[in-house]
Design a protein around this motif. Structure first.
Motif, PDB file in Angstrom:
ATOM      1  N   MET A 181       0.507  -1.357  -0.195  1.00 12.38           N
ATOM      2  CA  MET A 181       0.398  -0.282  -0.253  1.00 12.38           C
ATOM      3  C   MET A 181       0.323   1.651   0.027  1.00 12.38           C
ATOM      4  O   MET A 181       1.907   1.520   0.642  1.00 12.38           O
ATOM      5  N   LYS A 182       0.485   2.637  -0.229  1.00 13.19           N
ATOM      6  CA  LYS A 182       0.926   4.016  -0.617  1.00 13.19           C
ATOM      7  C   LYS A 182       0.159   4.798   0.587  1.00 13.19           C
ATOM      8  O   LYS A 182      -0.951   4.238   0.956  1.00 13.19           O
ATOM      9  N   LYS A 183       0.650   5.424   1.334  1.00 14.79           N
ATOM     10  CA  LYS A 183       0.579   6.095   1.474  1.00 14.79           C
ATOM     11  C   LYS A 183      -0.695   7.326   1.118  1.00 14.79           C
ATOM     12  O   LYS A 183      -1.730   7.002   2.683  1.00 14.79           O
ATOM     13  N   LYS A 184      -0.916   7.401   0.124  1.00 15.10           N
ATOM     14  CA  LYS A 184      -1.989   7.791  -0.998  1.00 15.10           C
ATOM     15  C   LYS A 184      -2.893   6.509  -0.037  1.00 15.10           C
ATOM     16  O   LYS A 184      -4.483   7.103  -0.062  1.00 15.10           O
ATOM     17  N   ASP A 185      -3.038   6.051  -0.629  1.00 10.44           N
ATOM     18  CA  ASP A 185      -4.060   4.401  -0.254  1.00 10.44           C
ATOM     19  C   ASP A 185      -4.758   4.346   1.481  1.00 10.44           C
ATOM     20  O   ASP A 185      -5.774   5.051   1.390  1.00 10.44           O
ATOM     21  N   LEU A 186      -3.554   4.770   2.472  1.00 13.81           N
ATOM     22  CA  LEU A 186      -4.089   4.671   3.532  1.00 13.81           C
ATOM     23  C   LEU A 186      -4.455   5.790   3.705  1.00 13.81           C
ATOM     24  O   LEU A 186      -5.962   6.197   4.563  1.00 13.81           O
ATOM     25  N   GLY A 187      -4.897   7.161   3.188  1.00 11.65           N
ATOM     26  CA  GLY A 187      -5.233   8.360   3.445  1.00 11.65           C
ATOM     27  C   GLY A 187      -7.201   7.809   3.399  1.00 11.65           C
ATOM     28  O   GLY A 187      -7.397   8.215   3.349  1.00 11.65           O
ATOM     29  N   THR A 188      -6.790   7.569   2.086  1.00 11.40           N
ATOM     30  CA  THR A 188      -8.291   7.190   1.475  1.00 11.40           C
ATOM     31  C   THR A 188      -9.008   6.086   1.998  1.00 11.40           C
ATOM     32  O   THR A 188     -10.376   6.474   2.645  1.00 11.40           O
ATOM     33  N   ILE A 189      -8.258   5.141   2.328  1.00 15.25           N
ATOM     34  CA  ILE A 189      -9.419   4.115   3.600  1.00 15.25           C
ATOM     35  C   ILE A 189      -9.813   4.766   4.889  1.00 15.25           C
ATOM     36  O   ILE A 189     -10.302   4.567   5.305  1.00 15.25           O
ATOM     37  N   ALA A 190      -8.222   5.182   5.234  1.00 21.69           N
ATOM     38  CA  ALA A 190      -9.015   5.932   6.542  1.00 21.69           C
ATOM     39  C   ALA A 190      -9.544   6.855   6.929  1.00 21.69           C
ATOM     40  O   ALA A 190     -10.215   7.492   8.311  1.00 21.69           O
ATOM     41  N   GLY A 191      -9.930   7.571   5.879  1.00 31.72           N
ATOM     42  CA  GLY A 191     -10.181   9.053   5.668  1.00 31.72           C
ATOM     43  C   GLY A 191      -9.593   9.924   6.381  1.00 31.72           C
ATOM     44  O   GLY A 191     -10.446  10.462   7.187  1.00 31.72           O
ATOM     45  N   ILE A 192      -8.457   9.519   6.422  1.00 29.33           N
ATOM     46  CA  ILE A 192      -7.398  10.657   7.036  1.00 29.33           C
ATOM     47  C   ILE A 192      -6.353  12.269   5.887  1.00 29.33           C
ATOM     48  O   ILE A 192      -6.317  11.323   4.976  1.00 29.33           O
ATOM     49  N   SER A 193      -6.031  13.313   6.232  1.00 34.42           N
ATOM     50  CA  SER A 193      -5.440  14.071   5.762  1.00 34.42           C
ATOM     51  C   SER A 193      -4.396  13.611   5.043  1.00 34.42           C
ATOM     52  O   SER A 193      -3.286  12.731   6.119  1.00 34.42           O
ATOM     53  N   PRO A 194      -4.005  14.313   4.154  1.00 36.63           N
ATOM     54  CA  PRO A 194      -2.033  13.819   3.721  1.00 36.63           C
ATOM     55  C   PRO A 194      -1.183  14.457   5.011  1.00 36.63           C
ATOM     56  O   PRO A 194      -0.394  14.265   5.139  1.00 36.63           O
ATOM     57  N   ALA A 195      -1.806  15.906   5.561  1.00 38.80           N
ATOM     58  CA  ALA A 195      -1.061  16.563   6.293  1.00 38.80           C
ATOM     59  C   ALA A 195      -0.587  15.169   7.039  1.00 38.80           C
ATOM     60  O   ALA A 195       0.323  15.378   8.153  1.00 38.80           O
ATOM     61  N   SER A 196      -1.822  14.525   8.003  1.00 41.04           N
ATOM     62  CA  SER A 196      -1.987  13.878   9.129  1.00 41.04           C
ATOM     63  C   SER A 196      -0.504  12.564   9.082  1.00 41.04           C
ATOM     64  O   SER A 196       0.169  12.412   9.759  1.00 41.04           O
ATOM     65  N   ILE A 197      -0.704  11.904   7.467  1.00 46.60           N
ATOM     66  CA  ILE A 197      -0.149  11.357   7.356  1.00 46.60           C
ATOM     67  C   ILE A 197       1.822  11.277   7.057  1.00 46.60           C
ATOM     68  O   ILE A 197       2.698  10.910   7.716  1.00 46.60           O
ATOM     69  N   THR A 198       1.692  13.241   6.699  1.00 46.43           N
ATOM     70  CA  THR A 198       3.621  13.332   7.143  1.00 46.43           C
ATOM     71  C   THR A 198       3.746  14.058   8.121  1.00 46.43           C
ATOM     72  O   THR A 198       4.831  13.606   8.338  1.00 46.43           O
ATOM     73  N   LYS A 199       2.471  14.703   9.103  1.00 52.26           N
ATOM     74  CA  LYS A 199       3.477  14.212  10.661  1.00 52.26           C
ATOM     75  C   LYS A 199       3.708  12.652  10.935  1.00 52.26           C
ATOM     76  O   LYS A 199       4.490  12.987  11.912  1.00 52.26           O
ATOM     77  N   MET A 200       2.650  11.678  10.466  1.00 52.44           N
ATOM     78  CA  MET A 200       3.572  10.930  11.217  1.00 52.44           C
ATOM     79  C   MET A 200       5.281  10.193  10.269  1.00 52.44           C
ATOM     80  O   MET A 200       5.638   9.327  11.086  1.00 52.44           O
ATOM     81  N   ALA A 201       4.974  10.629   9.494  1.00 55.69           N
ATOM     82  CA  ALA A 201       6.458  10.191   8.820  1.00 55.69           C
ATOM     83  C   ALA A 201       7.346  11.140   9.093  1.00 55.69           C
ATOM     84  O   ALA A 201       8.692  10.873   9.332  1.00 55.69           O
ATOM     85  N   LYS A 202       7.078  12.112   9.934  1.00 64.27           N
ATOM     86  CA  LYS A 202       7.994  12.118  10.696  1.00 64.27           C
ATOM     87  C   LYS A 202       7.615  13.163  11.695  1.00 64.27           C
ATOM     88  O   LYS A 202       8.980  12.988  12.641  1.00 64.27           O
ATOM     89  N   ASP A 203       7.948  11.293  12.912  1.00 66.63           N
ATOM     90  CA  ASP A 203       7.030  10.575  13.849  1.00 66.63           C
ATOM     91  C   ASP A 203       7.056  12.227  14.797  1.00 66.63           C
ATOM     92  O   ASP A 203       7.107  12.256  15.857  1.00 66.63           O
ATOM     93  N   GLU A 204       5.606  13.032  14.373  1.00 61.85           N
ATOM     94  CA  GLU A 204       4.781  13.995  14.839  1.00 61.85           C
ATOM     95  C   GLU A 204       3.990  13.574  15.523  1.00 61.85           C
ATOM     96  O   GLU A 204       3.052  12.476  15.086  1.00 61.85           O
ATOM     97  N   TYR A 205       3.332  14.432  16.836  1.00 61.27           N
ATOM     98  CA  TYR A 205       1.892  13.921  16.994  1.00 61.27           C
ATOM     99  C   TYR A 205       1.006  14.298  16.379  1.00 61.27           C
ATOM    100  O   TYR A 205       0.584  15.198  15.265  1.00 61.27           O
TER     101      TYR A 205
END
Length: 64
Positions: free
Chosen positions: A17-41
């Motif tokens: 899966m790609k990060k974009k796929d995760l955003g789509t199926i989980a209904g979360i924003s690209p900003a949230s995925i970016t925060k997780m990629a940076k190990d942020e809150y």
């Protein structure tokens, strides 16, 4: 306390899966995925959506 989402991104790789796929199926924003990629809150609501979408427990996607 530092949080690492490396388990999440390894899980995505294992499921091909790609990060974009995760955003789509989980209904979360690209900003949230970016925060997780940076190990942020990210909010507990975001983590709950990810766990529900991937059918995993919270310990399967993050570690302290």
């Amino acid at each position: 306390m530092a949080v690492s989402y490396n388990k999440l991104f390894k899980l995505l790789i294992d499921r091909k899966m790609k990060k974009k796929d995760l955003g789509t199926i989980a209904g979360i924003s690209p900003a949230s995925i970016t925060k997780m990629a940076k190990d942020e809150y990210v909010s507990l609501e975001v983590l709950e959506r990810v766990c529900t979408a991937l059918n995993v427990e919270i310990g399967d996607i993050l570690e302290f």
